[in-house]
Scaffold this motif. Structure first.
Motif, mmCIF file in Angstrom:
data_model
loop_
_atom_site.group_PDB
_atom_site.id
_atom_site.type_symbol
_atom_site.label_atom_id
_atom_site.label_comp_id
_atom_site.label_asym_id
_atom_site.label_seq_id
_atom_site.Cartn_x
_atom_site.Cartn_y
_atom_site.Cartn_z
ATOM 1 N N UNK A 1 -12.620 67.617 -0.943
ATOM 2 C CA UNK A 1 -11.732 67.669 0.338
ATOM 3 C C UNK A 1 -12.802 67.542 1.535
ATOM 4 N N UNK A 2 -13.858 68.078 1.397
ATOM 5 C CA UNK A 2 -14.874 68.273 2.645
ATOM 6 C C UNK A 2 -15.639 66.772 2.599
ATOM 7 N N UNK A 3 -15.786 66.159 1.644
ATOM 8 C CA UNK A 3 -16.302 64.818 1.495
ATOM 9 C C UNK A 3 -15.263 63.898 2.235
ATOM 10 N N UNK B 1 -8.051 52.414 4.741
ATOM 11 C CA UNK B 1 -9.467 52.219 4.912
ATOM 12 C C UNK B 1 -10.123 53.615 4.643
ATOM 13 N N UNK B 2 -9.781 54.622 5.008
ATOM 14 C CA UNK B 2 -10.122 55.877 4.563
ATOM 15 C C UNK B 2 -10.378 55.852 3.229
ATOM 16 N N UNK B 3 -9.252 55.586 2.196
ATOM 17 C CA UNK B 3 -9.194 55.455 0.995
ATOM 18 C C UNK B 3 -10.276 54.622 0.302
ATOM 19 N N UNK B 4 -10.441 53.568 0.932
ATOM 20 C CA UNK B 4 -11.249 52.366 0.390
ATOM 21 C C UNK B 4 -12.746 52.934 0.667
ATOM 22 N N UNK B 5 -13.199 53.597 1.924
ATOM 23 C CA UNK B 5 -14.576 54.143 2.128
ATOM 24 C C UNK B 5 -14.738 55.330 0.978
ATOM 25 N N UNK B 6 -13.636 55.832 0.679
ATOM 26 C CA UNK B 6 -13.949 56.984 -0.618
ATOM 27 C C UNK B 6 -13.673 56.597 -1.952
ATOM 28 N N UNK B 7 -13.454 55.326 -1.970
ATOM 29 C CA UNK B 7 -13.299 54.618 -3.264
ATOM 30 C C UNK B 7 -12.185 55.029 -4.252
ATOM 31 N N UNK B 8 -10.989 55.410 -3.201
ATOM 32 C CA UNK B 8 -9.959 55.956 -4.307
ATOM 33 C C UNK B 8 -8.679 55.211 -3.669
ATOM 34 N N UNK C 1 -4.965 54.862 -1.895
ATOM 35 C CA UNK C 1 -4.337 55.398 -0.414
ATOM 36 C C UNK C 1 -3.302 56.539 -1.194
ATOM 37 N N UNK C 2 -2.648 56.538 -2.256
ATOM 38 C CA UNK C 2 -1.939 57.465 -2.755
ATOM 39 C C UNK C 2 -2.599 58.720 -3.225
ATOM 40 N N UNK C 3 -3.912 58.413 -3.591
ATOM 41 C CA UNK C 3 -4.590 59.665 -3.914
ATOM 42 C C UNK C 3 -5.005 60.382 -2.932
ATOM 43 N N UNK C 4 -5.175 59.995 -1.622
ATOM 44 C CA UNK C 4 -5.589 60.467 -0.289
ATOM 45 C C UNK C 4 -4.557 61.422 0.214
ATOM 46 N N UNK C 5 -3.304 61.045 -0.199
ATOM 47 C CA UNK C 5 -2.316 62.182 -0.016
ATOM 48 C C UNK C 5 -2.084 63.341 -0.683
ATOM 49 N N UNK C 6 -2.870 63.406 -1.914
ATOM 50 C CA UNK C 6 -2.920 64.639 -2.751
ATOM 51 C C UNK C 6 -3.613 65.774 -1.976
ATOM 52 N N UNK C 7 -4.458 65.174 -0.798
ATOM 53 C CA UNK C 7 -5.527 66.182 -0.077
ATOM 54 C C UNK C 7 -4.932 66.375 1.259
ATOM 55 N N UNK C 8 -4.203 65.366 1.795
ATOM 56 C CA UNK C 8 -3.836 65.427 3.226
ATOM 57 C C UNK C 8 -2.374 64.712 3.259
ATOM 58 N N UNK C 9 -1.712 65.441 4.153
ATOM 59 C CA UNK C 9 -0.246 64.843 4.421
ATOM 60 C C UNK C 9 -0.153 63.589 5.286
ATOM 61 N N UNK C 10 -1.158 63.499 6.194
ATOM 62 C CA UNK C 10 -1.133 62.317 7.077
ATOM 63 C C UNK C 10 -2.706 62.383 7.594
#
Length: 231
Positions: A36-38, A59-66, A68-77
């Motif tokens: 999450x911190x990463x 773009x955030x998800x692409x930068x993290x290599x995941x 977009x849906x995976x990002x929402x497991x950590x943050x709702x927005x």
């Protein structure tokens, strides 16, 4: 601070378990927290570079290599991410300022330390400071008063500085013919605008930068007799 911690501990339990392949105990929480911190750090850099409004979740998800849906497991927005970036910075800054005040030193010593604290944030909180400068008005315009704490924190910080300047004037350490609030705002802007041109690894680090500013602030630039007129 409790607000940030509550978010970190809520809404992430289920995805944490799915991603750790059955690991239990502190290692599970630690892995989720580190991930999450990463993601927050990656997003903060994008916000600083492109602007909060222009940066997309994809773009955030692409930068993290995941995905977009995976990002929402950590943050709702996206707002939740920038919320954490800014709260972390402000909580650290305010806590350090309060610590300087609690030393009960003389005003000049306290203000010198507050200058050092301010410049000391330029590296660890560079992205957050940049976002605050670039996206302050937009974030404040969002509904539900979500970012009202930005103004509250700003007001508290201003009160700390102004009270010390006034205390120094009352004790005869500082000139009585300068406006405390205006003086604070000039100091504030000098520190935060430095994030635009300061580069780590240059001729001066943040410690050297702070000491140089303290010298100019209290000893001045001109030599000889004072040329300004008292108010």
């Amino acid at each position: 601070m409790e607000h940030v911690n509550t978010r970190k501990n809520s809404g992430t339990t289920t995805p944490v378990k799915r991603q750790t392949g059955g690991k239990r105990g502190t290692s599970t929480a630690g892995t989720a927290s580190e991930r999450r911190d990463h993601l927050v750090k990656l997003a903060a850099e994008l916000f600083a570079r492109k602007g909060f409004q222009a940066t997309t979740v994809r773009e955030i998800a692409e930068e993290a290599g995941i995905l977009s849906g995976s990002l929402y497991h950590h943050f709702d927005s996206k707002e939740t991410i920038v919320d954490e970036v800014l709260r972390t910075f402000l909580e650290d800054l305010v806590a350090r300022y309060r610590g300087a005040l609690q030393t009960e030193s003389d005003p000049r010593t306290v203000l010198s330390e507050m200058v050092r604290i301010g410049f000391g944030t330029l590296e660890p909180h560079r992205a957050a400071i940049t976002v605050m400068q670039n996206d302050w008005s937009y974030l404040r315009s969002l509904p539900d008063n979500r970012f009202d704490y930005l103004v509250k924190a700003e007001d508290e910080v201003e009160r700390m500085w102004v009270e010390q300047i006034k205390r120094g004037q009352a004790l005869g350490q500082f000139r009585g013919d300068v406006d405390p609030k205006l003086t604070y705002r000039m100091i504030r802007d000098t520190i935060w605008v430095a994030v635009r041109w300061f580069r780590p690894g240059g001729r001066l680090n943040t410690t050297g930068l702070a000491e140089h500013y303290v010298t100019v602030l209290f000893d001045g630039l001109a030599t000889g007799e004072r040329t300004s007129q008292s108010a």
